[in-house]
Design an enzyme around this catalytic site. Structure first.
Site, PDB file in Angstrom:
ATOM      1  N   ARG A   1     -34.301 -20.315  -7.470  1.00  0.00           N
ATOM      2  CA  ARG A   1     -33.028 -20.966  -7.175  1.00  0.00           C
ATOM      3  C   ARG A   1     -32.100 -19.977  -6.500  1.00  0.00           C
ATOM      4  NH1 ARG A   1     -33.293 -20.404 -12.841  1.00  0.00           N
ATOM      5  NH2 ARG A   1     -34.202 -22.456 -13.051  1.00  0.00           N
ATOM      6  N   GLY A   2     -30.898 -20.454  -6.233  1.00  0.00           N
ATOM      7  CA  GLY A   2     -29.948 -19.624  -5.507  1.00  0.00           C
ATOM      8  C   GLY A   2     -29.680 -20.241  -4.151  1.00  0.00           C
ATOM      9  N   ASN A   3     -28.709 -19.708  -3.441  1.00  0.00           N
ATOM     10  CA  ASN A   3     -28.391 -20.265  -2.127  1.00  0.00           C
ATOM     11  C   ASN A   3     -29.443 -19.825  -1.093  1.00  0.00           C
ATOM     12  OD1 ASN A   3     -27.728 -17.663  -1.262  1.00  0.00           O
ATOM     13  ND2 ASN A   3     -25.570 -17.919  -1.778  1.00  0.00           N
TER      14      ASN A   3
ATOM     15  N   THR B   1     -40.025 -22.592  -4.404  1.00  0.00           N
ATOM     16  CA  THR B   1     -39.157 -23.767  -4.293  1.00  0.00           C
ATOM     17  C   THR B   1     -39.014 -24.393  -5.672  1.00  0.00           C
ATOM     18  OG1 THR B   1     -38.872 -26.011  -3.464  1.00  0.00           O
ATOM     19  CG2 THR B   1     -41.115 -25.190  -3.532  1.00  0.00           C
TER      20      THR B   1
ATOM     21  N   SER C   1     -19.337 -21.933  -0.925  1.00  0.00           N
ATOM     22  CA  SER C   1     -20.503 -21.327  -0.278  1.00  0.00           C
ATOM     23  C   SER C   1     -20.387 -21.436   1.243  1.00  0.00           C
ATOM     24  CB  SER C   1     -21.783 -22.021  -0.745  1.00  0.00           C
ATOM     25  OG  SER C   1     -21.843 -23.329  -0.206  1.00  0.00           O
TER      26      SER C   1
ATOM     27  N   THR D   1     -30.054 -16.081  -0.694  1.00  0.00           N
ATOM     28  CA  THR D   1     -30.752 -15.502  -1.853  1.00  0.00           C
ATOM     29  C   THR D   1     -32.241 -15.807  -1.791  1.00  0.00           C
ATOM     30  OG1 THR D   1     -28.751 -15.858  -3.166  1.00  0.00           O
ATOM     31  CG2 THR D   1     -30.785 -15.453  -4.388  1.00  0.00           C
ATOM     32  N   ARG D   2     -32.558 -17.054  -1.430  1.00  0.00           N
ATOM     33  CA  ARG D   2     -33.972 -17.447  -1.376  1.00  0.00           C
ATOM     34  C   ARG D   2     -34.715 -16.718  -0.262  1.00  0.00           C
ATOM     35  NH1 ARG D   2     -34.341 -23.566  -3.567  1.00  0.00           N
ATOM     36  NH2 ARG D   2     -32.451 -23.489  -4.812  1.00  0.00           N
TER      37      ARG D   2
ATOM     38  N   CYS E   1     -32.030 -37.049  -8.040  1.00  0.00           N
ATOM     39  CA  CYS E   1     -32.208 -36.152  -6.909  1.00  0.00           C
ATOM     40  C   CYS E   1     -33.243 -35.068  -7.196  1.00  0.00           C
ATOM     41  CB  CYS E   1     -30.875 -35.537  -6.501  1.00  0.00           C
ATOM     42  SG  CYS E   1     -30.010 -34.773  -7.879  1.00  0.00           S
TER      43      CYS E   1
ATOM     44  N   LYS F   1     -27.580 -35.662   0.162  1.00  0.00           N
ATOM     45  CA  LYS F   1     -28.737 -35.676  -0.737  1.00  0.00           C
ATOM     46  C   LYS F   1     -28.387 -35.162  -2.133  1.00  0.00           C
ATOM     47  CE  LYS F   1     -31.020 -31.284   0.157  1.00  0.00           C
ATOM     48  NZ  LYS F   1     -32.304 -30.675   0.481  1.00  0.00           N
ATOM     49  N   ASP F   2     -27.255 -34.491  -2.279  1.00  0.00           N
ATOM     50  CA  ASP F   2     -26.838 -34.024  -3.599  1.00  0.00           C
ATOM     51  C   ASP F   2     -26.060 -35.092  -4.375  1.00  0.00           C
ATOM     52  OD1 ASP F   2     -27.953 -31.556  -3.087  1.00  0.00           O
ATOM     53  OD2 ASP F   2     -26.082 -30.676  -2.368  1.00  0.00           O
TER      54      ASP F   2
ATOM     55  N   ARG G   1     -40.039 -32.503  -5.441  1.00  0.00           N
ATOM     56  CA  ARG G   1     -40.449 -33.265  -4.254  1.00  0.00           C
ATOM     57  C   ARG G   1     -41.223 -32.381  -3.283  1.00  0.00           C
ATOM     58  NH1 ARG G   1     -38.520 -33.129   0.766  1.00  0.00           N
ATOM     59  NH2 ARG G   1     -36.781 -31.824   0.124  1.00  0.00           N
ATOM     60  N   ARG G   2     -40.707 -31.184  -3.034  1.00  0.00           N
ATOM     61  CA  ARG G   2     -41.387 -30.291  -2.093  1.00  0.00           C
ATOM     62  C   ARG G   2     -42.712 -29.811  -2.651  1.00  0.00           C
ATOM     63  NH1 ARG G   2     -35.618 -27.506  -0.661  1.00  0.00           N
ATOM     64  NH2 ARG G   2     -35.140 -28.806   1.156  1.00  0.00           N
TER      65      ARG G   2
ATOM     66  N   SER H   1     -37.923 -27.462  -6.026  1.00  0.00           N
ATOM     67  CA  SER H   1     -37.836 -28.895  -5.805  1.00  0.00           C
ATOM     68  C   SER H   1     -39.166 -29.584  -6.111  1.00  0.00           C
ATOM     69  CB  SER H   1     -37.442 -29.146  -4.346  1.00  0.00           C
ATOM     70  OG  SER H   1     -37.878 -30.424  -3.928  1.00  0.00           O
TER      71      SER H   1
ATOM     72  N   ARG I   1     -16.655 -26.786  -1.705  1.00  0.00           N
ATOM     73  CA  ARG I   1     -17.202 -25.653  -2.453  1.00  0.00           C
ATOM     74  C   ARG I   1     -17.071 -24.409  -1.577  1.00  0.00           C
ATOM     75  NH1 ARG I   1     -23.060 -27.036  -3.352  1.00  0.00           N
ATOM     76  NH2 ARG I   1     -23.056 -24.884  -4.058  1.00  0.00           N
TER      77      ARG I   1
HETATM   78  N1  PBG Z   1     -30.108 -28.889  -2.941  1.00  0.00           N
HETATM   79  C1  PBG Z   1     -29.240 -28.012  -2.237  1.00  0.00           C
HETATM   80  C2  PBG Z   1     -28.987 -28.479  -0.848  1.00  0.00           C
HETATM   81  N2  PBG Z   1     -28.224 -29.536  -0.604  1.00  0.00           N
HETATM   82  C3  PBG Z   1     -28.214 -29.759   0.740  1.00  0.00           C
HETATM   83  C4  PBG Z   1     -28.971 -28.786   1.349  1.00  0.00           C
HETATM   84  C5  PBG Z   1     -29.262 -28.659   2.791  1.00  0.00           C
HETATM   85  C6  PBG Z   1     -28.413 -29.434   3.744  1.00  0.00           C
HETATM   86  C7  PBG Z   1     -28.668 -30.920   3.777  1.00  0.00           C
HETATM   87  O1  PBG Z   1     -29.746 -31.411   3.401  1.00  0.00           O
HETATM   88  O2  PBG Z   1     -27.767 -31.626   4.235  1.00  0.00           O
HETATM   89  C8  PBG Z   1     -29.466 -27.952   0.340  1.00  0.00           C
HETATM   90  C9  PBG Z   1     -30.303 -26.753   0.497  1.00  0.00           C
HETATM   91  C10 PBG Z   1     -31.762 -27.016   0.716  1.00  0.00           C
HETATM   92  O3  PBG Z   1     -32.314 -28.016   0.238  1.00  0.00           O
HETATM   93  O4  PBG Z   1     -32.418 -26.190   1.363  1.00  0.00           O
END
Ligand code: PBG
Length: 332
Positions: free
Chosen positions: A153-155, A131, A19, A158-159, A247, A87-88, A135-136, A133, A17
């Site tokens: 959301r966002g990279n 966040t 990014s 951005t966050r 996830c 994790k994705d 989970r968080r 997530s 990707r």
């Molecule tokens: N969901 C997006 C994502 N996928 C992997 C990471 C971070 C890097 C990793 O865990 O390897 C992130 C960003 C985040 O959660 O802050």
């Protein structure tokens, strides 16, 4: 010398990707492969639907959008292998593809990035924590039910910008991701697994290629496989699979292999933090690929004991972030 499409012969094509985080982690893996095997690797930038339609990611069924464009490129032969954040990756195996390697894990923990250097404990009641997530949110709410959790959301950039602008007081991001985008300066509190268990696989990178090429012309990919990490993430991901969770589910899991013992800990919590099932289990294990089955068994046993304690009911009905409209799919 180059071929008709401009490639140097013998050069492996790594699909990534666009990014900063994705290209940084792809470059890390590419360099490690070249260093260990002498195989040159070039990066091929691939635009995923998730990268161009960030605004409505929650409606697209989750993180799969980041993965599917790379998988399409693998299957049609446009690239030889791909690097994903483990994790994705969904726990279900992808048809025709295989996890050729799991790299040595970076720091798996989550990190709080707050205004004014504030830690989680020091944030004032009512502070807004961004966040998306579940989970968080679930695990943070178990400690600090008095904070307000807002889906964003966002990279990473951005966050972090939303903290700088004052839109939120803090955001929570993966420490390993912040390292890769060179933003450790923003971290104000690192959240240990006993406060917030990371996502299964967090901090590890997955190298994926076509199954029919894995043991053959792409055998060099195994040069970056790290057995202890693979055993740990196998246990973690088996918990997720066994709970039939994705996830974006409120499931945290962390395993560590130390002194011949794999220790696995997992937690499932409702989004408001009021219901939580947390459990740990250990198994003796050699650092050997032959231990993979034992690692999966450990994950399965732990998940079953958690289900007996009601974890499956929390997964089926975790509640919503802030009681509002967060929806599934804003993973991590
Ligand atoms: N969901 C997006 C994502 N996928 C992997 C990471 C971070 C890097 C990793 O865990 O390897 C992130 C960003 C985040 O959660 O802050």
């Amino acid at each position: 010398m180059s071929t008709e499409d401009g490639r140097r012969p013998g050069t492996a094509r790594l699909g990534t990707r666009r990014s900063t985080m994705a290209t940084t982690q792809s470059r890390l893996v590419a360099d490690a492969i070249t260093e260990r095997t002498g195989v040159p690797v070039e990066l091929e930038l691939i635009t995923s639907f998730g990268d161009v339609t960030r605004a409505h990611l929650t409606q697209l069924g989750g993180t799969g959008v980041f993965v599917s464009a790379l998988r399409d490129a693998l299957l049609d032969g446009g690239v030889d292998f791909a690097v994903h954040s483990l994790k994705d990756l969904p726990t279900a195996p992808a048809e025709g593809l295989v996890l050729a390697a799991v790299t040595e894990r970076d720091d798996p923990r989550d990190a709080l990035c707050a205004r004014d250097g504030l830690t989680l404990d020091a944030l004032p009641a009512g502070a807004r924590v961004g966040t998306g997530s579940p989970r968080r949110v679930a695990q943070l709410a178990a400690h600090r039910p008095d904070l307000v959790y807002v889906p964003i959301r966002g990279n990473a950039e951005t966050r972090l910008g939303k903290v700088a602008s004052g839109e939120v007081d803090a955001v929570v991001l993966a420490y390993a991701g912040l390292v890769r985008v060179d933003r450790l300066d923003a971290v104000t509190d690192v959240l240990d697994p006993d406060r917030v268990l990371p996502a299964p696989g967090q901090g590890a990178l997955a190298v994926e290629c076509r199954a029919d090429r894995a043991g053959a012309d792409l055998a060099y990919l195994s040069a970056v496989d790290h057995t202890a990490t693979r055993l740990a993430v196998t246990a973690e991901r088996t918990v997720l699979a066994e709970l039939e969770a994705g996830c974006a589910a409120p499931v945290g899991a962390h395993a560590r292999l130390e002194g011949g013992v794999l220790r696995l800990e997992a937690a499932v919590a409702s989004t408001d933090g009021s219901r939580q099932v947390r459990a740990a289990r250990t198994a003796e294990m050699d650092v050997d690929p032959a231990s993979l089955k034992a690692a999966a068994d450990l994950g399965r046993e732990l998940a079953r004991s958690m289900i007996a304690d009601g974890a499956d009911r929390i997964v089926a009905d975790p509640g919503e972030i802030g009681g509002g409209a967060a929806g599934p799919g804003a993973g991590a």
